[in-house]
Design a protein around this motif. Sequence first.
Motif, PDB file in Angstrom:
ATOM      1  N   ASP A   1       0.962  -1.135   0.026  1.00  0.00           N
ATOM      2  CA  ASP A   1      -0.044   0.023   0.006  1.00  0.00           C
ATOM      3  C   ASP A   1       0.835   1.158   0.011  1.00  0.00           C
ATOM      4  O   ASP A   1       1.302   1.708   1.093  1.00  0.00           O
ATOM      5  CB  ASP A   1      -0.885  -0.047   1.175  1.00  0.00           C
ATOM      6  CG  ASP A   1      -1.893   1.180   1.131  1.00  0.00           C
ATOM      7  OD1 ASP A   1      -1.838   2.033   0.197  1.00  0.00           O
ATOM      8  OD2 ASP A   1      -2.719   1.284   2.253  1.00  0.00           O
ATOM      9  N   VAL A   2       1.225   1.817  -1.101  1.00  0.00           N
ATOM     10  CA  VAL A   2       1.955   2.939  -1.220  1.00  0.00           C
ATOM     11  C   VAL A   2       1.389   4.175  -0.480  1.00  0.00           C
ATOM     12  O   VAL A   2       2.065   5.000  -0.025  1.00  0.00           O
ATOM     13  CB  VAL A   2       2.169   3.374  -2.765  1.00  0.00           C
ATOM     14  CG1 VAL A   2       3.384   4.384  -2.793  1.00  0.00           C
ATOM     15  CG2 VAL A   2       2.534   2.135  -3.670  1.00  0.00           C
ATOM     16  N   THR A   3       0.104   4.494  -0.611  1.00  0.00           N
ATOM     17  CA  THR A   3      -0.359   5.406   0.219  1.00  0.00           C
ATOM     18  C   THR A   3      -0.194   5.544   1.867  1.00  0.00           C
ATOM     19  O   THR A   3       0.055   6.680   2.225  1.00  0.00           O
ATOM     20  CB  THR A   3      -1.992   5.792  -0.156  1.00  0.00           C
ATOM     21  OG1 THR A   3      -2.633   4.450   0.459  1.00  0.00           O
ATOM     22  CG2 THR A   3      -2.172   5.535  -1.646  1.00  0.00           C
ATOM     23  N   ALA A   4      -0.189   4.200   2.129  1.00  0.00           N
ATOM     24  CA  ALA A   4       0.079   4.337   3.373  1.00  0.00           C
ATOM     25  C   ALA A   4       1.574   4.393   4.007  1.00  0.00           C
ATOM     26  O   ALA A   4       1.898   4.549   5.213  1.00  0.00           O
ATOM     27  CB  ALA A   4      -0.556   2.934   4.177  1.00  0.00           C
ATOM     28  N   GLU A   5       2.344   4.275   3.129  1.00  0.00           N
ATOM     29  CA  GLU A   5       3.960   4.180   3.362  1.00  0.00           C
ATOM     30  C   GLU A   5       4.406   5.492   3.876  1.00  0.00           C
ATOM     31  O   GLU A   5       5.120   5.459   4.728  1.00  0.00           O
ATOM     32  CB  GLU A   5       4.747   4.053   1.881  1.00  0.00           C
ATOM     33  CG  GLU A   5       5.677   2.908   2.078  1.00  0.00           C
ATOM     34  CD  GLU A   5       5.969   2.409   0.852  1.00  0.00           C
ATOM     35  OE1 GLU A   5       7.248   2.617   0.308  1.00  0.00           O
ATOM     36  OE2 GLU A   5       5.129   1.474   0.054  1.00  0.00           O
ATOM     37  N   PRO A   6       3.988   6.570   3.457  1.00  0.00           N
ATOM     38  CA  PRO A   6       4.652   7.828   4.262  1.00  0.00           C
ATOM     39  C   PRO A   6       4.261   7.753   5.844  1.00  0.00           C
ATOM     40  O   PRO A   6       5.346   8.177   6.601  1.00  0.00           O
ATOM     41  CB  PRO A   6       3.959   9.018   3.470  1.00  0.00           C
ATOM     42  CG  PRO A   6       3.737   8.590   2.048  1.00  0.00           C
ATOM     43  CD  PRO A   6       3.275   7.158   2.220  1.00  0.00           C
ATOM     44  N   ASP A   7       3.011   7.481   6.112  1.00  0.00           N
ATOM     45  CA  ASP A   7       2.868   7.453   7.552  1.00  0.00           C
ATOM     46  C   ASP A   7       3.494   6.514   8.479  1.00  0.00           C
ATOM     47  O   ASP A   7       4.232   6.896   9.534  1.00  0.00           O
ATOM     48  CB  ASP A   7       1.349   7.383   7.776  1.00  0.00           C
ATOM     49  CG  ASP A   7       0.377   8.462   7.325  1.00  0.00           C
ATOM     50  OD1 ASP A   7       1.099   9.693   7.176  1.00  0.00           O
ATOM     51  OD2 ASP A   7      -0.733   8.390   7.005  1.00  0.00           O
ATOM     52  N   ILE A   8       3.712   5.368   7.622  1.00  0.00           N
ATOM     53  CA  ILE A   8       4.405   4.320   8.305  1.00  0.00           C
ATOM     54  C   ILE A   8       5.908   4.624   8.483  1.00  0.00           C
ATOM     55  O   ILE A   8       6.394   4.453   9.525  1.00  0.00           O
ATOM     56  CB  ILE A   8       4.242   2.837   7.438  1.00  0.00           C
ATOM     57  CG1 ILE A   8       2.901   2.480   7.446  1.00  0.00           C
ATOM     58  CG2 ILE A   8       5.129   1.927   8.013  1.00  0.00           C
ATOM     59  CD1 ILE A   8       2.709   1.413   6.687  1.00  0.00           C
ATOM     60  N   ILE A   9       6.379   5.170   7.418  1.00  0.00           N
ATOM     61  CA  ILE A   9       7.868   5.645   7.606  1.00  0.00           C
ATOM     62  C   ILE A   9       8.048   6.675   8.881  1.00  0.00           C
ATOM     63  O   ILE A   9       9.066   6.433   9.504  1.00  0.00           O
ATOM     64  CB  ILE A   9       8.345   6.135   6.005  1.00  0.00           C
ATOM     65  CG1 ILE A   9       8.171   5.017   5.401  1.00  0.00           C
ATOM     66  CG2 ILE A   9       9.706   6.682   6.328  1.00  0.00           C
ATOM     67  CD1 ILE A   9       8.511   5.341   3.856  1.00  0.00           C
ATOM     68  N   THR A  10       7.212   7.751   8.678  1.00  0.00           N
ATOM     69  CA  THR A  10       7.204   8.530   9.752  1.00  0.00           C
ATOM     70  C   THR A  10       7.330   7.899  10.976  1.00  0.00           C
ATOM     71  O   THR A  10       8.077   8.382  11.839  1.00  0.00           O
ATOM     72  CB  THR A  10       6.264   9.657   9.546  1.00  0.00           C
ATOM     73  OG1 THR A  10       6.346  10.102   8.337  1.00  0.00           O
ATOM     74  CG2 THR A  10       6.523  10.892  10.643  1.00  0.00           C
ATOM     75  N   ARG A  11       6.254   7.299  11.561  1.00  0.00           N
ATOM     76  CA  ARG A  11       6.306   6.474  12.642  1.00  0.00           C
ATOM     77  C   ARG A  11       7.195   5.806  13.149  1.00  0.00           C
ATOM     78  O   ARG A  11       7.769   5.870  14.181  1.00  0.00           O
ATOM     79  CB  ARG A  11       4.800   5.518  12.478  1.00  0.00           C
ATOM     80  CG  ARG A  11       4.311   4.977  13.827  1.00  0.00           C
ATOM     81  CD  ARG A  11       3.416   3.956  13.681  1.00  0.00           C
ATOM     82  NE  ARG A  11       2.609   3.531  14.906  1.00  0.00           N
ATOM     83  CZ  ARG A  11       3.146   3.047  15.959  1.00  0.00           C
ATOM     84  NH1 ARG A  11       4.549   2.921  16.162  1.00  0.00           N
ATOM     85  NH2 ARG A  11       2.566   2.802  17.185  1.00  0.00           N
ATOM     86  N   LEU A  12       7.649   5.013  11.924  1.00  0.00           N
ATOM     87  CA  LEU A  12       8.916   4.073  12.308  1.00  0.00           C
ATOM     88  C   LEU A  12      10.156   4.961  12.708  1.00  0.00           C
ATOM     89  O   LEU A  12      10.896   4.763  13.622  1.00  0.00           O
ATOM     90  CB  LEU A  12       9.115   3.070  11.229  1.00  0.00           C
ATOM     91  CG  LEU A  12       9.742   1.709  11.522  1.00  0.00           C
ATOM     92  CD1 LEU A  12       8.764   1.002  12.474  1.00  0.00           C
ATOM     93  CD2 LEU A  12       9.913   0.907  10.168  1.00  0.00           C
TER      94      LEU A  12
END
Lengths: 356, 356
Positions: free
Chosen positions: A100-111
């Motif tokens: 899910d490319v759209t979720a990626e930025p959030d996931i990356i930020t959180r991590l």
Amino acid sequence: MVTLRDVARAAGVSLATASRALSDAPHVSPANREQVALAAASLGYRPHPAARALTTGSTGTLGLVVPDLANPFFAAVAKGVQARAHETGRDVLVADTDEDVTAEPDIITRLGDRVDGLVLCSPRLPAEALGALLAAPAADGRVALVNRETPFAPSVSFDLSDGVRQAVDHLRALGHTTVAYVGGPAGSWSDGERRQALAEVAVVDLGSFRPTHGGGVQAADLALAAGATAVLCFNDLVALGVLARLHARGVATPADVSVVGFDDVPAASLVTPALTTVAVPLARAGREAVDLLAGAARGGDVVPERRRLPVELVVRASTAPRDPRLADTTPGSSATAPATSPATIPRTADPEVVIR
Amino acid sequence: MVTLRDVARAAGVSLATASRALSDAPHVSPANREQVALAAASLGYRPHPAARALTTGSTGTLGLVVPDLANPFFAAVAKGVQARAHETGRDVLVADTDEDVTAEPDIITRLGDRVDGLVLCSPRLPAEALGALLAAPAADGRVALVNRETPFAPSVSFDLSDGVRQAVDHLRALGHTTVAYVGGPAGSWSDGERRQALAEVAVVDLGSFRPTHGGGVQAADLALAAGATAVLCFNDLVALGVLARLHARGVATPADVSVVGFDDVPAASLVTPALTTVAVPLARAGREAVDLLAGAARGGDVVPERRRLPVELVVRASTAPRDPRLADTTPGSSATAPATSPATIPRTADPEVVIR
DNA sequence: TTGTACGCGTTATCAG
DNA sequence: CTGATAACGCGTACAA
């Protein structure tokens, strides 16, 4: 829970001394150093990671973002990252974005908040989104890319162009004149890299396909229709799909058509015929990405390091001479496809046959 | 870095109020609640994980230990754990032990300090070592097992016995009378579970093999020597090895001998012939293990929950009637192996043929 | 309802 | 070389 306090008390020293002793800092008498070590060992003291992280600012943890852990390609990278991180005393937090490319930025930020550094393996994330992520000051020098390049972060990728060349040379040497290329996802960096080499070696471009078994099945029919006697695939999964479809349609491999994959995932050597493929050092890339993280303290506008790992064609059973009887006659005289001038590369999902 | 302090200041309230507002705690005026939310959003505030962990005692992180991330079996479990953890707002720290059982205890201990709960997928760890780990008070109710059971922790495993039964029934229905079993690692819980069902269904036990492609290659010759017309394998990797060896020796699959695998890893459906196999809900097991972690607050000596997930035989192309011409005559009349009374199960690396 | 103040376990600074 | 002590950022009794 046993804290540093307990250790200090047991060793008869202050907190500060205990801390220094355990972290191998200077200015501690050998006697005290030993007392502390002893006390710590006997009490089974283990420093509290969160407390340490709070003061030092570093968590001893690395992050890894991949689109799909179950994909052997990413699994191999993950394994390398994991191994190297452990060797250097760090743990790794993995995030599977589930494609899910759209979720990626959030996931990356959180991590990103929970780790010292981030290894990104996101082939599909649009360049702009990636750029935005990397522009954040918090990300400066703390992220490394795998299988993709950008001006804003260090990366470990592969010499895919050379892989394509090796594969095509192999095929040509076997007498194949009409070789088809089954492309991967349109915007993907690694597909672009492969195509760059294709531009130099006259190949029938079948277009872009999903990088899956199904994509290969779909492409196989097109390859046959194009009169190809050899097909080079975006990756092994696709190649396996081609193999399966060919088999289902009664065309023999490698007798009638040769197939070459990319990546050399474990399954490539387990199928029959075993797949000839371009082996890519996935685990090594993972390891080196971790190392890049450490030395990535780029003060200012130094250009980030780009490593490009060598690849190697592994010849197995899915490729053979075009026609045994013609093996040593001159090839290329009977190409069926009409000669056309190189056009722009078609990257639509709707495959289009062109000579390049 | 923007801290809660900054948010509080921007919102014109105290730290306590800001904290309460952001954590949806009661005793905050709607007005303040909104001010704080606004300030936090505009400042891009993100709570510091380590600081939070220090005070609350929970890290928002789960741990996962597997022998090999690149093994599709564990990769699937990992994917499930990952997905469920993310859904519940937690991250996952993975540790790949690289099949090194001796290193496992240390790795588990280290990881245990950094996480709220641990999902263990360690088929090879000796029961005593596992027991010792679980006995540590720190581990109480904080660890869940996958694909293995113990009295000391909750677990999610599979109804493997039923899987064996389904597979054998399938084979028998196809007329196979001499079916061989290619066992997995000797001490493994899951191999024991399979064998338990075998005890009830007269099968030729070929012994224990490494759960790899190579193990299958090795076992194939034995199966042939034993006169088996069907072979049931510990897992798909082994089955693929059997398939490959059979093919190499010129025996046709499924015409001459049928092969059944276990797990239904992706590769099983990609090979030719596609593998008939017992599908096991790996990802689901990972998810449920995460859920078990949450509810595992067992106060005292309540017996830990054991879930056993159903499995399902997936019939593909690697199994067929024993002999087309004999398909509807009575089977079992021409068994070549001598009838022997059930002996103890041979689990040596030196395979031994017995009738059970 | 709100704010003050303390503690979580470590590391790091600064006197002794 | 050693020992108090001040952060680190946040949650939460306790007091107001």
